[in-house]
Design a protein around this motif. Structure first.
Motif, PDB file in Angstrom:
ATOM      1  N   ARG A  93       0.958  -1.217  -0.182  1.00 64.06           N
ATOM      2  CA  ARG A  93      -0.048  -0.115   0.105  1.00 64.06           C
ATOM      3  C   ARG A  93       1.042   1.410  -0.060  1.00 64.06           C
ATOM      4  NH1 ARG A  93      -2.377  -0.225   5.369  1.00 64.06           N
ATOM      5  NH2 ARG A  93      -0.972   1.136   5.701  1.00 64.06           N
ATOM      6  N   ILE A  94       0.795   2.494  -0.636  1.00 62.49           N
ATOM      7  CA  ILE A  94       1.012   3.023  -0.696  1.00 62.49           C
ATOM      8  C   ILE A  94       0.280   4.211  -0.034  1.00 62.49           C
ATOM      9  CG2 ILE A  94       1.353   5.692  -2.497  1.00 62.49           C
ATOM     10  CD1 ILE A  94       1.156   3.527  -4.915  1.00 62.49           C
ATOM     11  N   ASP A  95       1.301   4.726   1.659  1.00 59.01           N
ATOM     12  CA  ASP A  95       0.775   5.438   2.180  1.00 59.01           C
ATOM     13  C   ASP A  95       1.343   7.172   2.170  1.00 59.01           C
ATOM     14  OD1 ASP A  95      -0.490   3.952   3.802  1.00 59.01           O
ATOM     15  OD2 ASP A  95       1.764   3.301   4.966  1.00 59.01           O
ATOM     16  N   MET A  96       0.652   7.783   1.022  1.00 57.56           N
ATOM     17  CA  MET A  96       0.451   9.406   0.675  1.00 57.56           C
ATOM     18  C   MET A  96      -0.705   9.746  -0.031  1.00 57.56           C
ATOM     19  SD  MET A  96       3.785   9.407  -2.163  1.00 57.56           S
ATOM     20  CE  MET A  96       3.191   8.309  -3.795  1.00 57.56           C
ATOM     21  N   ILE A  97      -0.495  10.851   0.352  1.00 54.43           N
ATOM     22  CA  ILE A  97      -1.834  11.436  -1.278  1.00 54.43           C
ATOM     23  C   ILE A  97      -1.425  10.954  -2.622  1.00 54.43           C
ATOM     24  CG2 ILE A  97      -2.913  13.238  -0.951  1.00 54.43           C
ATOM     25  CD1 ILE A  97      -2.036  14.385   1.033  1.00 54.43           C
ATOM     26  N   LYS A  98      -2.950  10.230  -3.139  1.00 51.18           N
ATOM     27  CA  LYS A  98      -2.893  10.275  -4.677  1.00 51.18           C
ATOM     28  C   LYS A  98      -3.669  10.480  -5.284  1.00 51.18           C
ATOM     29  CE  LYS A  98      -4.068   6.262  -2.496  1.00 51.18           C
ATOM     30  NZ  LYS A  98      -3.384   6.563  -1.511  1.00 51.18           N
ATOM     31  N   LYS A  99      -2.846  10.673  -6.516  1.00 51.13           N
ATOM     32  CA  LYS A  99      -3.218  11.608  -7.459  1.00 51.13           C
ATOM     33  C   LYS A  99      -4.456  11.023  -7.722  1.00 51.13           C
ATOM     34  CE  LYS A  99       0.522  14.427  -9.368  1.00 51.13           C
ATOM     35  NZ  LYS A  99       2.138  14.455 -10.213  1.00 51.13           N
ATOM     36  N   LEU A 100      -5.274  11.571  -9.010  1.00 53.70           N
ATOM     37  CA  LEU A 100      -6.539  11.034  -9.319  1.00 53.70           C
ATOM     38  C   LEU A 100      -5.940   9.854 -10.345  1.00 53.70           C
ATOM     39  CD1 LEU A 100      -8.979  13.672 -10.702  1.00 53.70           C
ATOM     40  CD2 LEU A 100      -9.131  12.803  -8.436  1.00 53.70           C
ATOM     41  N   LEU A 101      -6.759   8.655 -10.394  1.00 52.00           N
ATOM     42  CA  LEU A 101      -6.754   7.259 -10.625  1.00 52.00           C
ATOM     43  C   LEU A 101      -5.260   7.074 -10.643  1.00 52.00           C
ATOM     44  CD1 LEU A 101      -8.309   8.887 -14.123  1.00 52.00           C
ATOM     45  CD2 LEU A 101      -9.334   7.076 -12.454  1.00 52.00           C
ATOM     46  N   GLU A 102      -4.760   6.792  -9.830  1.00 53.31           N
ATOM     47  CA  GLU A 102      -3.438   6.595  -9.371  1.00 53.31           C
ATOM     48  C   GLU A 102      -3.858   5.201  -8.388  1.00 53.31           C
ATOM     49  OE1 GLU A 102       1.264   7.809  -7.260  1.00 53.31           O
ATOM     50  OE2 GLU A 102      -0.879   9.394  -7.693  1.00 53.31           O
ATOM     51  N   PRO A 103      -3.426   4.117  -8.675  1.00 51.88           N
ATOM     52  CA  PRO A 103      -2.816   3.103  -7.958  1.00 51.88           C
ATOM     53  C   PRO A 103      -2.837   2.827  -6.257  1.00 51.88           C
ATOM     54  CG  PRO A 103      -1.176   2.610  -8.769  1.00 51.88           C
ATOM     55  CD  PRO A 103      -2.498   4.303  -9.761  1.00 51.88           C
ATOM     56  N   PRO A 104      -3.703   2.313  -5.677  1.00 50.23           N
ATOM     57  CA  PRO A 104      -3.884   2.429  -4.196  1.00 50.23           C
ATOM     58  C   PRO A 104      -2.262   1.893  -3.850  1.00 50.23           C
ATOM     59  CG  PRO A 104      -6.005   1.187  -4.699  1.00 50.23           C
ATOM     60  CD  PRO A 104      -5.045   1.695  -5.777  1.00 50.23           C
ATOM     61  N   CYS A 105      -1.919   0.688  -4.477  1.00 52.06           N
ATOM     62  CA  CYS A 105      -0.658  -0.241  -4.425  1.00 52.06           C
ATOM     63  C   CYS A 105       0.118  -0.497  -5.238  1.00 52.06           C
ATOM     64  CB  CYS A 105      -2.008  -1.573  -3.763  1.00 52.06           C
ATOM     65  SG  CYS A 105      -2.345  -1.616  -2.505  1.00 52.06           S
ATOM     66  N   GLU A 106       1.583  -0.627  -4.770  1.00 49.48           N
ATOM     67  CA  GLU A 106       2.225  -0.764  -5.806  1.00 49.48           C
ATOM     68  C   GLU A 106       2.304  -2.534  -5.937  1.00 49.48           C
ATOM     69  OE1 GLU A 106       5.667   1.471  -3.787  1.00 49.48           O
ATOM     70  OE2 GLU A 106       5.928   3.084  -5.488  1.00 49.48           O
ATOM     71  N   GLY A 107       2.694  -3.264  -6.678  1.00 50.81           N
ATOM     72  CA  GLY A 107       3.321  -4.398  -7.119  1.00 50.81           C
ATOM     73  C   GLY A 107       2.941  -5.850  -8.335  1.00 50.81           C
ATOM     74  N   PRO A 108       3.139  -6.285  -7.846  1.00 51.07           N
ATOM     75  CA  PRO A 108       3.456  -7.370  -7.135  1.00 51.07           C
ATOM     76  C   PRO A 108       4.861  -7.440  -7.391  1.00 51.07           C
ATOM     77  CG  PRO A 108       2.487  -8.930  -9.104  1.00 51.07           C
ATOM     78  CD  PRO A 108       2.225  -7.388  -9.086  1.00 51.07           C
ATOM     79  N   TYR A 109       5.284  -7.838  -5.140  1.00 57.79           N
ATOM     80  CA  TYR A 109       6.562  -8.181  -5.192  1.00 57.79           C
ATOM     81  C   TYR A 109       6.668  -9.470  -4.679  1.00 57.79           C
ATOM     82  CZ  TYR A 109       6.823  -2.709  -6.091  1.00 57.79           C
ATOM     83  OH  TYR A 109       7.241  -2.070  -5.839  1.00 57.79           O
TER      84      TYR A 109
END
Length: 161
Positions: free
Chosen positions: A67-83
């Motif tokens: 999970r990305i813990d920062m304010i996201k722009k529009l249509l930016e995914p909430p998670c990165e990966g998979p790792y």
């Protein structure tokens, strides 16, 4: 407060009604100060620290999203990966991120459910193609009034013919 009743001032709620003279005012003030000094704050109930939500499948997953813990722009995914998960520590997972090993807290992780085609296998492992379901072609296809071919489910083909 009830309609028609007298309005009480706060002093009436704490002390008995007595007729006060101008000479009693210093005594009244000192009594109020003593009373206020005896008041103690009310103990509040401390909230219990909540444990973070952890997925049940996280302990068995080979890959995870972070999970990305920062304010996201529009249509930016909430998670990165998979790792890929390299090691498991009780509250942290070691993930291989961009050719580096990083320890990430489990409350930021989400298990990744990957298909077998998505997992990269070593080159010497033979990969079989997925089975394809073939329906037997009907020798006499039925058509609708508009000329479209009607295909019946295989379990109903015997009933229709």
């Amino acid at each position: 407060m009830v309609y028609g009743s007298l309005i009480r001032i706060p002093g009436d709620a704490f002390f008995k009604k007595t007729e006060q003279k101008d000479s009693d005012i210093p005594q009244f003030v000192s009594d109020v100060k003593q009373y206020m000094n005896r008041l103690k704050p009310v103990q509040i109930a401390h909230k219990v620290k909540q444990t973070p939500f952890v997925y049940k499948d996280l302990s068995m997953s080979t890959h995870t999203f972070v999970r990305i813990d920062m304010i996201k722009k529009l249509l930016e995914p909430p998670c990165e990966g998979p790792y890929k998960v390299v090691e498991r520590i009780p509250n942290f997972f070691g993930l291989k991120m961009k050719d580096q090993l990083k320890n990430i807290s489990i409350d930021r992780l989400k298990p990744a459910y990957l298909l077998k085609e998505d997992i990269k296998l070593p080159e010497d492992t033979p990969v079989s193609p997925p089975p394809q379901d073939k329906q037997p072609e009907d020798k006499n296809p039925r058509t609708s009034r508009l000329g479209q071919v009607i295909r019946f489910p295989t379990r109903l083909v015997e009933v229709v013919q």
